[in-house]
Every structure is written in structure tokens, then in C-alpha cells.
Scaffold this motif. Structure first.
Motif, PDB file in Angstrom:
ATOM      1  N   GLY A 226      -1.616  58.930 -27.675  1.00 26.65           N
ATOM      2  CA  GLY A 226      -2.219  58.744 -28.984  1.00 26.65           C
ATOM      3  C   GLY A 226      -1.446  59.263 -30.172  1.00 26.65           C
ATOM      4  N   TYR A 227      -0.116  59.370 -30.054  1.00 29.23           N
ATOM      5  CA  TYR A 227       0.700  59.822 -31.181  1.00 29.23           C
ATOM      6  C   TYR A 227       2.064  59.160 -31.066  1.00 29.23           C
ATOM      7  CZ  TYR A 227       3.380  62.864 -28.056  1.00 29.23           C
ATOM      8  OH  TYR A 227       4.196  63.332 -27.056  1.00 29.23           O
ATOM      9  N   GLU A 228       2.954  59.435 -32.004  1.00 30.95           N
ATOM     10  CA  GLU A 228       4.311  58.890 -31.939  1.00 30.95           C
ATOM     11  C   GLU A 228       5.330  59.993 -32.171  1.00 30.95           C
ATOM     12  OE1 GLU A 228       7.180  55.373 -33.793  1.00 30.95           O
ATOM     13  OE2 GLU A 228       5.451  56.063 -34.950  1.00 30.95           O
ATOM     14  N   LEU A 229       6.332  60.056 -31.302  1.00 26.50           N
ATOM     15  CA  LEU A 229       7.535  60.833 -31.584  1.00 26.50           C
ATOM     16  C   LEU A 229       8.439  59.919 -32.404  1.00 26.50           C
ATOM     17  CD1 LEU A 229       9.026  63.537 -31.030  1.00 26.50           C
ATOM     18  CD2 LEU A 229      10.232  62.335 -29.180  1.00 26.50           C
ATOM     19  N   PRO A 230       8.621  60.191 -33.711  1.00 27.61           N
ATOM     20  CA  PRO A 230       9.340  59.251 -34.575  1.00 27.61           C
ATOM     21  C   PRO A 230      10.762  58.978 -34.087  1.00 27.61           C
ATOM     22  CG  PRO A 230       8.200  60.922 -35.867  1.00 27.61           C
ATOM     23  CD  PRO A 230       8.127  61.371 -34.438  1.00 27.61           C
ATOM     24  N   GLU A 231      11.235  57.778 -34.376  1.00 22.49           N
ATOM     25  CA  GLU A 231      12.539  57.338 -33.899  1.00 22.49           C
ATOM     26  C   GLU A 231      13.671  58.310 -34.254  1.00 22.49           C
ATOM     27  OE1 GLU A 231      15.252  55.081 -31.866  1.00 22.49           O
ATOM     28  OE2 GLU A 231      13.065  54.905 -31.862  1.00 22.49           O
ATOM     29  N   PRO A 232      13.740  58.864 -35.478  1.00 23.50           N
ATOM     30  CA  PRO A 232      14.835  59.795 -35.769  1.00 23.50           C
ATOM     31  C   PRO A 232      14.845  61.020 -34.851  1.00 23.50           C
ATOM     32  CG  PRO A 232      13.809  59.062 -37.801  1.00 23.50           C
ATOM     33  CD  PRO A 232      12.919  58.575 -36.681  1.00 23.50           C
ATOM     34  N   LEU A 233      13.674  61.471 -34.421  1.00 17.51           N
ATOM     35  CA  LEU A 233      13.614  62.564 -33.448  1.00 17.51           C
ATOM     36  C   LEU A 233      13.932  62.066 -32.042  1.00 17.51           C
ATOM     37  CD1 LEU A 233      10.505  64.784 -34.341  1.00 17.51           C
ATOM     38  CD2 LEU A 233      12.893  65.508 -34.167  1.00 17.51           C
ATOM     39  N   TYR A 234      13.303  60.957 -31.658  1.00 16.92           N
ATOM     40  CA  TYR A 234      13.497  60.426 -30.314  1.00 16.92           C
ATOM     41  C   TYR A 234      14.967  60.130 -30.031  1.00 16.92           C
ATOM     42  CZ  TYR A 234      12.967  57.330 -26.268  1.00 16.92           C
ATOM     43  OH  TYR A 234      13.077  56.749 -25.026  1.00 16.92           O
ATOM     44  N   ALA A 235      15.702  59.678 -31.053  1.00 16.80           N
ATOM     45  CA  ALA A 235      17.095  59.273 -30.867  1.00 16.80           C
ATOM     46  C   ALA A 235      18.065  60.447 -30.802  1.00 16.80           C
ATOM     47  CB  ALA A 235      17.509  58.333 -31.999  1.00 16.80           C
ATOM     48  N   ARG A 236      17.604  61.653 -31.090  1.00 16.72           N
ATOM     49  CA  ARG A 236      18.526  62.801 -31.051  1.00 16.72           C
ATOM     50  C   ARG A 236      19.109  62.971 -29.650  1.00 16.72           C
ATOM     51  NH1 ARG A 236      16.572  67.770 -34.836  1.00 16.72           N
ATOM     52  NH2 ARG A 236      18.169  68.757 -33.547  1.00 16.72           N
ATOM     53  N   PRO A 237      20.409  63.277 -29.549  1.00 10.01           N
ATOM     54  CA  PRO A 237      21.058  63.351 -28.232  1.00 10.01           C
ATOM     55  C   PRO A 237      20.377  64.311 -27.261  1.00 10.01           C
ATOM     56  CG  PRO A 237      22.704  63.342 -29.969  1.00 10.01           C
ATOM     57  CD  PRO A 237      21.379  63.455 -30.654  1.00 10.01           C
ATOM     58  N   GLU A 238      19.909  65.458 -27.752  1.00  9.46           N
ATOM     59  CA  GLU A 238      19.303  66.411 -26.827  1.00  9.46           C
ATOM     60  C   GLU A 238      17.962  65.913 -26.291  1.00  9.46           C
ATOM     61  OE1 GLU A 238      18.636  68.309 -30.999  1.00  9.46           O
ATOM     62  OE2 GLU A 238      19.771  66.665 -30.086  1.00  9.46           O
ATOM     63  N   ILE A 239      17.253  65.120 -27.099  1.00 11.32           N
ATOM     64  CA  ILE A 239      15.983  64.557 -26.624  1.00 11.32           C
ATOM     65  C   ILE A 239      16.259  63.388 -25.683  1.00 11.32           C
ATOM     66  CG2 ILE A 239      13.889  63.336 -27.344  1.00 11.32           C
ATOM     67  CD1 ILE A 239      13.780  65.211 -29.746  1.00 11.32           C
ATOM     68  N   GLN A 240      17.280  62.600 -25.993  1.00 13.34           N
ATOM     69  CA  GLN A 240      17.674  61.553 -25.050  1.00 13.34           C
ATOM     70  C   GLN A 240      18.094  62.147 -23.709  1.00 13.34           C
ATOM     71  OE1 GLN A 240      17.831  57.879 -25.479  1.00 13.34           O
ATOM     72  NE2 GLN A 240      16.209  58.743 -26.745  1.00 13.34           N
ATOM     73  N   ARG A 241      18.764  63.286 -23.752  1.00 15.84           N
ATOM     74  CA  ARG A 241      19.204  63.908 -22.497  1.00 15.84           C
ATOM     75  C   ARG A 241      18.024  64.393 -21.656  1.00 15.84           C
ATOM     76  NH1 ARG A 241      22.990  66.100 -19.266  1.00 15.84           N
ATOM     77  NH2 ARG A 241      22.586  68.190 -18.438  1.00 15.84           N
ATOM     78  N   VAL A 242      17.074  65.083 -22.260  1.00 17.99           N
ATOM     79  CA  VAL A 242      15.951  65.570 -21.440  1.00 17.99           C
ATOM     80  C   VAL A 242      15.107  64.403 -20.943  1.00 17.99           C
ATOM     81  CG1 VAL A 242      15.884  67.863 -22.499  1.00 17.99           C
ATOM     82  CG2 VAL A 242      14.430  66.043 -23.428  1.00 17.99           C
ATOM     83  N   THR A 243      15.024  63.342 -21.743  1.00 18.23           N
ATOM     84  CA  THR A 243      14.326  62.145 -21.276  1.00 18.23           C
ATOM     85  C   THR A 243      15.016  61.567 -20.052  1.00 18.23           C
ATOM     86  OG1 THR A 243      13.582  61.639 -23.534  1.00 18.23           O
ATOM     87  CG2 THR A 243      13.510  59.845 -21.930  1.00 18.23           C
ATOM     88  N   ALA A 244      16.349  61.447 -20.118  1.00 12.55           N
ATOM     89  CA  ALA A 244      17.108  60.915 -18.983  1.00 12.55           C
ATOM     90  C   ALA A 244      16.992  61.817 -17.761  1.00 12.55           C
ATOM     91  CB  ALA A 244      18.574  60.743 -19.370  1.00 12.55           C
TER      92      ALA A 244
END
Length: 347
Positions: A226-244
Motif C-alpha cells: 500500500g505504498y511506493e518506494l519512489p523511483e529515484p530511491l529504488y534506482a539507487r545502486p545500494e538498493i538495487q544490490r539488496v534487492t538482487a
């Protein structure tokens, strides 16, 4: 391809004399306990998903046992314990079901449902268009629409995404579409190796599995909650890494729990223990135990790095907790779904 596709349990006499034992977590595996699934939510989501699948004529009656045994409602209830409402939980179930229909019909050669590695790229390009629509002159667009609606796997993608997009933001919807393209790329990589009988190195196999993995499912965690992690945050390399890292850990979990079933149905099917055994010239037991350790190192990296990333903001912290909940819930589903999974008797 992904081992989540509809597939009946393997026979008791497993290939290569690997004995199986029923149920329970892989000994020595690093995992978080899952939030228990609400039985009422599970039942309601299953009812809604079956009605949706029947309405769209997504699979024949003969597949009903596989549908029930998969436990779609329990899967999404475990994976999304913070879901904002039943509609969002059901939408996650529709996308999971659609991904498995496409995988079963287009990719999983061993299932005998007409799938083949040969020509897979053409099928997956059209499948991607069911999510990422064709744009052109009106006549050709109409032909494309008719083509999508004429095929069950394509229908499943199209209508599942439409229901998700009804509550997700355009950015969240686009994120999912791109992650499905990554999944399709992974399918193609694995199919190419199958066609050429190529045995990848361990690092190559794990790289392929970073694409052929659960990432589209984890793309949903903020929208379903029920919320959004905005694209500028989601695209950060460290967030992409923990997602992966989260996606990769849970995909190795799938390899570990699918191991005996895959040996029984297709001994040449690539999974992490088989690839480790071939590269390190060791037995399957040693390769399986090494695969558990590989998982644990990935899982530990996720836990450690997610804790650091969570300190960026409360919103990022909520997102990383959603990833962790998905990983925990998916592990619980694998460990307790004895219709589909049996562990090798290596302990």
C-alpha cells in the motif's frame, strides 16, 4: 527455467539413487521464520484465483491438481504478510499464476505441454508484448490485441497486469514490466545452454539465475503493502544490490527444494547442486551441501547490507523489511509444500 511452474510431484524412485524425505527446512540453511499465513485470507485468495483462471480459460481441467497443489493463496499470503487488502493480495496471486502459466506452456520442456527451447525467443517476445503493448497503426494494433486474447498464457499476463496496474503507480507497473523482461532473458539463457548442452561454470549459472529468478514477485512488495518506494530511491545502486541479493537468495532456495524433483523428472536439468557437482567433480551430496553454503553467504550479505540501507530513511526500511518478509514467506512455502517438494536424504 524457473522451477515454480506447474509440475506434478516426481516419482518415489528418484534418478541417480537420491533418496528423498518429506517436508521441513533444509538443515543448516540460513532463513528467517515467516509470519504465519491467515487461513481465511488463503482460502479467499484461492477461491478468487480459481474463478479468475476459469473465467479466462487459462488451463485445462487436467491441470486442476497442479493448481491446487501449488497453493497460490498460501504462497502470496506468506510472501506479503503486510498486504494492504485482499484485492492487492489477489493481484499478486494473479501475476504469480500468470508467470507460471507462461513458464509451463512456453518454457518447461519436461512437462510435455508443447514447450521447447527451439523458437522460445519468438514466443517470449510476444509474451512480453502482453505486458508492454504494441503501438502502431490501428489495423495492426487490433491484430495484436486479437492475438494476445487468443492464447491462454498471453491472456494471463495481460489481465493480471491490468488488475495490478489498477492500484499500482505507473512507475511500479513499469518496474514490474522491466523485471519480467529480465526474467525472459534468463529463460532464454538457460534454453540456449540446454540446446547446446553447455555446462556453465558456477558463476555463470548464478548469473543466469539472477535474471531467471523471483525478481518480478519481489517487485510488488511496496505496491501490495500500500505504498511506493519512489523511483529515484529504488534506482539507487545500494538498493538495487539488496534487492538482487534477496532475489538471488530465495532463488537458490528454490534450487535446493526442487533438487530431487528435477532429478526425477529431468536428470539433465540445471540447478545449483548439479552445476557445482559438474564443475568441482564431486558427488551430488557434497555439491548440495556446498550449495547450501553458497545460499547462506548470499543470505548473510542481504541481511547485513539491508540493515545498512534501511538506515537511509523509514521508507527504505519499510521496503527492506518487505523484501525480507517475502524471502521468509517464500522459504516457508517451499519447506512445507510437500505436494511439490521433497529434500534429499543427505543428513
Amino acid at each position: 527455467m524457473s522451477s515454480l511452474a506447474f509440475r506434478a510431484p516426481g516419482p518415489p524412485n528418484l534418478a541417480r539413487s537420491v533418496r528423498a524425505r518429506r517436508g521441513g527446512a533444509v538443515p543448516g540453511l540460513l532463513y528467517r521464520p515467516a509470519v504465519p499465513a491467515d487461513p481465511e485470507k488463503v482460502k479467499e485468495v484461492d477461491v478468487r484465483l480459481e474463478a479468475w483462471a476459469r473465467e479466462l480459460d487459462l488451463f485445462p481441467t487436467a491441470w486442476s491438481g497442479d493448481f491446487a497443489g501449488f497453493q497460490f493463496g498460501r504462497a502470496v499470503a506468506l510472501q506479503h504478510p503486510g498486504a494492504a487488502d485482499l484485492e492487492r493480495l489477489t493481484a499478486a496471486g494473479k501475476l504469480l499464476l500468470a508467470e507460471n502459466v507462461v513458464d509451463s506452456c512456453y518454457c518447461e520442456v519436461s512437462e510435455g505441454r508443447g514447450a521447447s527451447a527451439r523458437g522460445l525467443g519468438g514466443r517470449l517476445v510476444i509474451a512480453q508484448s502482453a505486458l508492454d503493448p504494441y503501438h502502431g497503426d490501428p489495423e495492426k494494433e487490433e491484430q495484436w490485441r486479437l492475438g494476445v486474447q487468443a492464447d491462454g498464457p498471453l491472456r494471463s499476463y495481460h489481465w493480471a497486469l491490468r488488475d495490478y496496474a489498477a492500484f499500482a503507480t505507473p512507475s511500479q507497473t513499469n518496474r514490474f514490466v522491466h523485471d519480467i523482461a529480465r526474467l525472459h532473458l534468463g529463460y532464454l539463457g538457460e534454453a540456449a545452454w540446454a540446446e547446446t548442452e553447455y555446462m556453465p561454470q558456477v558463476w555463470e549459472y548464478l548469473t543466469m539465475r539472477q535474471f531467471n529468478n523471483f525478481r518480478p514477485c519481489l517487485s510488488l512488495v511496496d505496491a501490495v503493502d500500500g505504498y511506493e518506494l519512489p523511483e529515484p530511491l529504488y534506482a539507487r545502486p545500494e538498493i538495487q544490490r539488496v534487492t538482487a541479493l534477496a532475489c538471488n537468495a530465495t532463488t537458490i532456495v528454490n534450487d535446493l527444494y526442487s533438487f530431487t524433483k528435477e532429478l526425477a523428472t529431468d536428470p539433465t536439468h540445471l540447478n545449483l547442486p548439479v552445476v557445482v557437482a559438474a564443475n568441482e567433480r564431486c558427488g551430488l551430496k557434497d555439491a548440495y551441501l556446498e550449495s547450501v553454503e553458497i545460499h547462506n553467504r548470499v543470505m548473510a550479505a542481504f541481511e547485513e547490507e539491508a540493515e545498512v540501507v534501511a538506515a537511509l530513511s523509514p521508507l527504505v526500511g519499510r521496503y527492506t523489511e518487505g523484501l525480507a518478509a517475502w524471502v521468509a514467506g517464500n522459504h516457508e512455502w517451499h519447506a512445507t509444500n510437500t505436494h511439490r517438494y521433497h529434500l534429499p536424504d543427505y543428513w
